[in-house]
Motif scaffolding. Sequence first.
Motif, short mmCIF file in Angstrom:
data_model
loop_
_atom_site.label_atom_id
_atom_site.label_comp_id
_atom_site.label_asym_id
_atom_site.label_seq_id
_atom_site.Cartn_x
_atom_site.Cartn_y
_atom_site.Cartn_z
N ARG A 1 0.85 -1.19 0.00
CA ARG A 1 0.00 0.00 0.00
C ARG A 1 0.89 1.24 0.00
O ARG A 1 1.71 1.42 0.89
N LEU A 2 0.70 2.05 -1.03
CA LEU A 2 1.41 3.32 -1.12
C LEU A 2 0.55 4.43 -0.51
O LEU A 2 -0.67 4.41 -0.63
N SER A 3 1.22 5.39 0.10
CA SER A 3 0.54 6.54 0.67
C SER A 3 1.10 7.81 0.05
O SER A 3 2.27 7.87 -0.31
N CYS A 4 0.25 8.82 -0.05
CA CYS A 4 0.66 10.12 -0.56
C CYS A 4 0.05 11.18 0.34
O CYS A 4 -1.17 11.39 0.32
N ALA A 5 0.88 11.82 1.13
CA ALA A 5 0.42 12.86 2.04
C ALA A 5 0.48 14.21 1.33
O ALA A 5 1.53 14.59 0.81
#
Length: 119
Positions: free
Chosen positions: A19-23
């Motif tokens: 799972r990639l996250s982008c803040a």
Amino acid sequence: QVQLVESGGGLVQAGDSLRLSCAASGRTSSAYWFGWFRQPPGKERQLVASIVWNNGNTYYADSVKGRFAISRDNAENTMYLQMDSLEPEDTAVYYCAARRLVVTFYEYWGQGTQVTVSS
């Protein structure tokens, strides 16, 4: 200005999940498309999935339909890319990006995160 920071990449085996996250921070608003792009070695950058922040409408490239899922958390100003059943062909640098709805090109980019899938 919008600042984007990706995280969650790594080395996995075929069939695994990541799972990639982008803040997102800065002048964010609901009137944006947010997208995940990837650039495999020696190839051009390609759009993988995107989401309209205010209504959740999504788009997926044919190559990831049924395996990847894009989502966002309004409270955390974070976008995610759940990647299941990963294949070696998914190996790439993954970038998150954002653009205003009234603009046709992605204006803001993260620094990228490497995803490597071994066979």
